[in-house]
Design a protein around this motif. Structure first.
Motif, PDB file in Angstrom:
ATOM      1  N   HIS A  63      -4.402   7.793 -11.906  1.00 50.14           N
ATOM      2  CA  HIS A  63      -4.344   7.503 -13.342  1.00 50.14           C
ATOM      3  C   HIS A  63      -4.179   8.758 -14.195  1.00 50.14           C
ATOM      4  O   HIS A  63      -4.917   8.994 -15.127  1.00 50.14           O
ATOM      5  CB  HIS A  63      -5.569   6.703 -13.773  1.00 50.14           C
ATOM      6  CG  HIS A  63      -5.588   5.349 -13.157  1.00 50.14           C
ATOM      7  ND1 HIS A  63      -4.786   4.320 -13.586  1.00 50.14           N
ATOM      8  CD2 HIS A  63      -6.275   4.860 -12.095  1.00 50.14           C
ATOM      9  CE1 HIS A  63      -4.995   3.258 -12.846  1.00 50.14           C
ATOM     10  NE2 HIS A  63      -5.884   3.559 -11.933  1.00 50.14           N
ATOM     11  N   GLY A  64      -3.176   9.522 -13.875  1.00 52.48           N
ATOM     12  CA  GLY A  64      -2.788  10.657 -14.695  1.00 52.48           C
ATOM     13  C   GLY A  64      -1.813  10.184 -15.756  1.00 52.48           C
ATOM     14  O   GLY A  64      -1.542   8.995 -15.907  1.00 52.48           O
ATOM     15  N   GLU A  65      -1.257  11.103 -16.467  1.00 52.23           N
ATOM     16  CA  GLU A  65      -0.352  10.718 -17.545  1.00 52.23           C
ATOM     17  C   GLU A  65       1.102  10.648 -17.119  1.00 52.23           C
ATOM     18  O   GLU A  65       1.976  10.361 -17.932  1.00 52.23           O
ATOM     19  CB  GLU A  65      -0.515  11.682 -18.718  1.00 52.23           C
ATOM     20  CG  GLU A  65      -0.231  13.126 -18.354  1.00 52.23           C
ATOM     21  CD  GLU A  65      -0.524  14.076 -19.506  1.00 52.23           C
ATOM     22  OE1 GLU A  65       0.386  14.258 -20.339  1.00 52.23           O
ATOM     23  OE2 GLU A  65      -1.639  14.606 -19.547  1.00 52.23           O
ATOM     24  N   TYR A  66       1.413  10.870 -15.861  1.00 49.77           N
ATOM     25  CA  TYR A  66       2.804  10.952 -15.421  1.00 49.77           C
ATOM     26  C   TYR A  66       3.165   9.951 -14.325  1.00 49.77           C
ATOM     27  O   TYR A  66       4.028  10.219 -13.516  1.00 49.77           O
ATOM     28  CB  TYR A  66       3.124  12.365 -14.924  1.00 49.77           C
ATOM     29  CG  TYR A  66       2.930  13.417 -15.983  1.00 49.77           C
ATOM     30  CD1 TYR A  66       3.783  13.486 -17.075  1.00 49.77           C
ATOM     31  CD2 TYR A  66       1.890  14.320 -15.893  1.00 49.77           C
ATOM     32  CE1 TYR A  66       3.600  14.442 -18.058  1.00 49.77           C
ATOM     33  CE2 TYR A  66       1.705  15.279 -16.867  1.00 49.77           C
ATOM     34  CZ  TYR A  66       2.567  15.339 -17.946  1.00 49.77           C
ATOM     35  OH  TYR A  66       2.380  16.285 -18.910  1.00 49.77           O
ATOM     36  N   ASN A  67       2.526   8.791 -14.264  1.00 44.21           N
ATOM     37  CA  ASN A  67       2.818   7.799 -13.222  1.00 44.21           C
ATOM     38  C   ASN A  67       2.734   8.415 -11.832  1.00 44.21           C
ATOM     39  O   ASN A  67       3.676   8.355 -11.050  1.00 44.21           O
ATOM     40  CB  ASN A  67       4.198   7.164 -13.427  1.00 44.21           C
ATOM     41  CG  ASN A  67       4.278   6.330 -14.661  1.00 44.21           C
ATOM     42  OD1 ASN A  67       3.338   5.588 -14.945  1.00 44.21           O
ATOM     43  ND2 ASN A  67       5.351   6.434 -15.400  1.00 44.21           N
ATOM     44  N   GLU A  68       1.621   9.007 -11.517  1.00 40.72           N
ATOM     45  CA  GLU A  68       1.455   9.706 -10.244  1.00 40.72           C
ATOM     46  C   GLU A  68       0.848   8.774  -9.191  1.00 40.72           C
ATOM     47  O   GLU A  68       0.053   7.896  -9.500  1.00 40.72           O
ATOM     48  CB  GLU A  68       0.545  10.909 -10.419  1.00 40.72           C
ATOM     49  CG  GLU A  68       1.140  11.950 -11.352  1.00 40.72           C
ATOM     50  CD  GLU A  68       0.146  13.032 -11.690  1.00 40.72           C
ATOM     51  OE1 GLU A  68       0.576  14.198 -11.670  1.00 40.72           O
ATOM     52  OE2 GLU A  68      -1.008  12.736 -11.963  1.00 40.72           O
ATOM     53  N   PHE A  69       1.228   9.030  -7.954  1.00 39.11           N
ATOM     54  CA  PHE A  69       0.711   8.265  -6.824  1.00 39.11           C
ATOM     55  C   PHE A  69       0.112   9.219  -5.800  1.00 39.11           C
ATOM     56  O   PHE A  69       0.531  10.361  -5.683  1.00 39.11           O
ATOM     57  CB  PHE A  69       1.841   7.462  -6.177  1.00 39.11           C
ATOM     58  CG  PHE A  69       2.384   6.396  -7.075  1.00 39.11           C
ATOM     59  CD1 PHE A  69       1.886   5.103  -7.009  1.00 39.11           C
ATOM     60  CD2 PHE A  69       3.351   6.691  -8.005  1.00 39.11           C
ATOM     61  CE1 PHE A  69       2.380   4.128  -7.858  1.00 39.11           C
ATOM     62  CE2 PHE A  69       3.847   5.716  -8.853  1.00 39.11           C
ATOM     63  CZ  PHE A  69       3.348   4.434  -8.784  1.00 39.11           C
ATOM     64  N   ALA A  70      -0.881   8.726  -5.071  1.00 39.19           N
ATOM     65  CA  ALA A  70      -1.544   9.540  -4.060  1.00 39.19           C
ATOM     66  C   ALA A  70      -1.761   8.685  -2.818  1.00 39.19           C
ATOM     67  O   ALA A  70      -1.694   7.455  -2.869  1.00 39.19           O
ATOM     68  CB  ALA A  70      -2.879  10.059  -4.599  1.00 39.19           C
ATOM     69  N   ALA A  71      -2.080   9.352  -1.729  1.00 41.88           N
ATOM     70  CA  ALA A  71      -2.453   8.641  -0.500  1.00 41.88           C
ATOM     71  C   ALA A  71      -3.908   8.202  -0.640  1.00 41.88           C
ATOM     72  O   ALA A  71      -4.715   8.916  -1.228  1.00 41.88           O
ATOM     73  CB  ALA A  71      -2.289   9.560   0.711  1.00 41.88           C
ATOM     74  N   PRO A  72      -4.239   7.020  -0.112  1.00 38.40           N
ATOM     75  CA  PRO A  72      -5.643   6.593  -0.179  1.00 38.40           C
ATOM     76  C   PRO A  72      -6.532   7.542   0.612  1.00 38.40           C
ATOM     77  O   PRO A  72      -6.102   8.123   1.608  1.00 38.40           O
ATOM     78  CB  PRO A  72      -5.636   5.210   0.451  1.00 38.40           C
ATOM     79  CG  PRO A  72      -4.244   4.891   0.806  1.00 38.40           C
ATOM     80  CD  PRO A  72      -3.395   6.082   0.558  1.00 38.40           C
ATOM     81  N   GLU A  73      -7.742   7.693   0.157  1.00 37.37           N
ATOM     82  CA  GLU A  73      -8.678   8.601   0.859  1.00 37.37           C
ATOM     83  C   GLU A  73      -9.348   7.920   2.001  1.00 37.37           C
ATOM     84  O   GLU A  73      -9.499   6.787   2.120  1.00 37.37           O
ATOM     85  CB  GLU A  73      -9.732   9.101  -0.123  1.00 37.37           C
ATOM     86  CG  GLU A  73      -9.119   9.994  -1.170  1.00 37.37           C
ATOM     87  CD  GLU A  73     -10.160  10.562  -2.112  1.00 37.37           C
ATOM     88  OE1 GLU A  73     -11.371  10.457  -1.814  1.00 37.37           O
ATOM     89  OE2 GLU A  73      -9.769  11.109  -3.133  1.00 37.37           O
TER      90      GLU A  73
END
Length: 73
Positions: A63-73
């Motif tokens: 939930h950043g300001e740039y539509n970012e995605f991450a791998a689940p932890e």
């Protein structure tokens, strides 16, 4: 799902998992697909793909300001 779509999904997850930052934008995925994997894709296609992967639990929306995605932890 066809084999090309499945390969694109696999590469997108790999790019997000291997990225050095905490999260990655769709634009970074588009660039790396083109440069590292010789796969030219439109931003909107990758954006939709990343959201689909999020819906399936493969990625999480950062939930950043740039539509970012991450791998689940």
């Amino acid at each position: 799902m066809d084999s090309e779509t499945e390969e694109l999904r696999r590469l997108a997850v790999r790019i997000v998992e291997e990225h050095e930052a905490a999260a990655v934008t769709p634009g970074v995925v588009v660039q790396r697909l083109a440069v590292e994997y010789d796969r030219d894709r439109e931003y909107s296609e990758v954006f939709d793909l990343l959201h689909a992967l999020e819906d399936e639990g493969e990625l999480v929306y950062h939930h950043g300001e740039y539509n970012e995605f991450a791998a689940p932890e």
